[in-house]
Design a protein around this motif. Structure first.
Motif, PDB file in Angstrom:
ATOM      1  N   UNK A  41      11.930   2.928  -2.860  1.00  0.00           N
ATOM      2  CA  UNK A  41      12.275   3.652  -1.635  1.00  0.00           C
ATOM      3  C   UNK A  41      11.199   3.458  -0.561  1.00  0.00           C
ATOM      4  N   UNK A  42       9.936   3.482  -0.979  1.00  0.00           N
ATOM      5  CA  UNK A  42       8.826   3.289  -0.029  1.00  0.00           C
ATOM      6  C   UNK A  42       8.884   1.892   0.586  1.00  0.00           C
ATOM      7  N   UNK A  43       9.236   0.902  -0.218  1.00  0.00           N
ATOM      8  CA  UNK A  43       9.348  -0.462   0.304  1.00  0.00           C
ATOM      9  C   UNK A  43      10.478  -0.560   1.325  1.00  0.00           C
ATOM     10  N   UNK A  44      11.600   0.065   1.030  1.00  0.00           N
ATOM     11  CA  UNK A  44      12.727   0.054   1.967  1.00  0.00           C
ATOM     12  C   UNK A  44      12.323   0.725   3.276  1.00  0.00           C
ATOM     13  N   UNK A  45      11.635   1.868   3.175  1.00  0.00           N
ATOM     14  CA  UNK A  45      11.162   2.571   4.379  1.00  0.00           C
ATOM     15  C   UNK A  45      10.157   1.726   5.164  1.00  0.00           C
ATOM     16  N   UNK A  46       9.432   0.854   4.465  1.00  0.00           N
ATOM     17  CA  UNK A  46       8.460  -0.026   5.124  1.00  0.00           C
ATOM     18  C   UNK A  46       9.133  -1.222   5.798  1.00  0.00           C
ATOM     19  N   UNK A  47      10.435  -1.338   5.631  1.00  0.00           N
ATOM     20  CA  UNK A  47      11.153  -2.428   6.281  1.00  0.00           C
ATOM     21  C   UNK A  47      11.318  -3.680   5.436  1.00  0.00           C
ATOM     22  N   UNK A  48      11.047  -3.567   4.141  1.00  0.00           N
ATOM     23  CA  UNK A  48      11.217  -4.716   3.246  1.00  0.00           C
ATOM     24  C   UNK A  48      12.709  -4.904   2.974  1.00  0.00           C
ATOM     25  N   UNK A  49      13.163  -6.132   3.094  1.00  0.00           N
ATOM     26  CA  UNK A  49      14.575  -6.433   2.821  1.00  0.00           C
ATOM     27  C   UNK A  49      14.882  -6.162   1.359  1.00  0.00           C
ATOM     28  N   UNK A  50      16.069  -5.643   1.109  1.00  0.00           N
ATOM     29  CA  UNK A  50      16.506  -5.307  -0.250  1.00  0.00           C
ATOM     30  C   UNK A  50      16.387  -6.528  -1.169  1.00  0.00           C
ATOM     31  N   UNK A  51      16.676  -7.704  -0.641  1.00  0.00           N
ATOM     32  CA  UNK A  51      16.619  -8.930  -1.452  1.00  0.00           C
ATOM     33  C   UNK A  51      15.195  -9.285  -1.890  1.00  0.00           C
ATOM     34  N   UNK A  52      14.192  -8.663  -1.268  1.00  0.00           N
ATOM     35  CA  UNK A  52      12.798  -8.973  -1.600  1.00  0.00           C
ATOM     36  C   UNK A  52      12.101  -7.865  -2.391  1.00  0.00           C
ATOM     37  N   UNK A  53      12.780  -6.753  -2.594  1.00  0.00           N
ATOM     38  CA  UNK A  53      12.172  -5.588  -3.267  1.00  0.00           C
ATOM     39  C   UNK A  53      11.604  -5.947  -4.637  1.00  0.00           C
ATOM     40  N   UNK A  54      12.376  -6.655  -5.454  1.00  0.00           N
ATOM     41  CA  UNK A  54      11.902  -6.946  -6.817  1.00  0.00           C
ATOM     42  C   UNK A  54      10.650  -7.818  -6.792  1.00  0.00           C
TER      43      UNK A  54
ATOM     44  N   UNK B  59       0.824  -1.204   0.000  1.00  0.00           N
ATOM     45  CA  UNK B  59       0.000   0.000   0.000  1.00  0.00           C
ATOM     46  C   UNK B  59       0.863   1.261   0.000  1.00  0.00           C
ATOM     47  N   UNK B  60       1.859   1.289   0.868  1.00  0.00           N
ATOM     48  CA  UNK B  60       2.773   2.453   0.923  1.00  0.00           C
ATOM     49  C   UNK B  60       3.504   2.631  -0.397  1.00  0.00           C
ATOM     50  N   UNK B  61       3.932   1.531  -0.991  1.00  0.00           N
ATOM     51  CA  UNK B  61       4.649   1.598  -2.260  1.00  0.00           C
ATOM     52  C   UNK B  61       3.746   2.110  -3.382  1.00  0.00           C
ATOM     53  N   UNK B  62       2.492   1.661  -3.391  1.00  0.00           N
ATOM     54  CA  UNK B  62       1.555   2.110  -4.432  1.00  0.00           C
ATOM     55  C   UNK B  62       1.257   3.605  -4.326  1.00  0.00           C
ATOM     56  N   UNK B  63       1.323   4.144  -3.114  1.00  0.00           N
ATOM     57  CA  UNK B  63       1.063   5.577  -2.909  1.00  0.00           C
ATOM     58  C   UNK B  63       2.260   6.441  -3.300  1.00  0.00           C
ATOM     59  N   UNK B  64       3.442   5.852  -3.297  1.00  0.00           N
ATOM     60  CA  UNK B  64       4.683   6.622  -3.441  1.00  0.00           C
ATOM     61  C   UNK B  64       5.092   6.831  -4.896  1.00  0.00           C
ATOM     62  N   UNK B  65       5.834   7.906  -5.107  1.00  0.00           N
ATOM     63  CA  UNK B  65       6.429   8.168  -6.414  1.00  0.00           C
ATOM     64  C   UNK B  65       7.568   7.183  -6.633  1.00  0.00           C
ATOM     65  N   UNK B  66       8.418   7.035  -5.604  1.00  0.00           N
ATOM     66  CA  UNK B  66       9.531   6.096  -5.667  1.00  0.00           C
ATOM     67  C   UNK B  66       9.135   4.831  -4.901  1.00  0.00           C
ATOM     68  N   UNK B  67       8.622   3.871  -5.637  1.00  0.00           N
ATOM     69  CA  UNK B  67       8.086   2.649  -5.030  1.00  0.00           C
ATOM     70  C   UNK B  67       9.150   1.854  -4.272  1.00  0.00           C
TER      71      UNK B  67
END
Length: 126
Positions: free
Chosen positions: A58-71, A48-56
């Motif tokens: 970055x929003x995922x990282x701020x939400x605590x998603x591990x870098x290895x799971x971003x894609x 949800x946070x990623x869908x709201x953001x311009x930089x998806x």
């Protein structure tokens, strides 16, 4: 499979296995739905946070998603609608309230329902 492996199954769109895992966990400990609710809420909130953001990303990282799971997260929300995730967010909050005894309903049935709705919300569009 533990509750924490649920996140991987969800972001890989393996919803059949998600439901199997949830059912197995329910059989093992019917009173312990909180970790499952927490994992599903984490995925829904991050998306949800990623869908709201311009930089998806970055929003995922701020939400605590591990870098290895971003894609995997970005792939999961590809084509998803922000409005659907806002509804899912509301539903998972209600499930938490049901689990805490504030609202009346069957927690495990509601968990299954929200997983199916999450599957629909993240279905790949042709």
């Amino acid at each position: 499979i533990s509750a924490f492996e649920l996140e991987d199954l969800i972001i890989q769109r393996n919803f059949k296995q998600v439901l199997k895992t949830i059912h197995h966990m329910r059989e093992q400990d019917r009173q312990n739905s909180a970790p499952i609710i927490w994992i599903i809420a984490k995925v829904i909130n991050s998306c949800s946070e990623s869908l709201k953001a311009t930089n998806k990303k970055s929003a995922l990282i701020k939400s605590g998603v591990w870098v290895s799971k971003i894609s995997l997260y970005l792939d999961l929300i590809k084509g998803a609608k922000k409005k659907e995730f806002l509804k899912l967010n509301e539903e998972i909050l209600n499930i938490d309230l049901i689990n805490k005894g504030v609202l009346k309903a069957e927690t495990w049935e509601q968990i299954d329902r929200v997983v199916i709705k999450l599957q629909d919300a993240t279905a790949l569009q042709n």
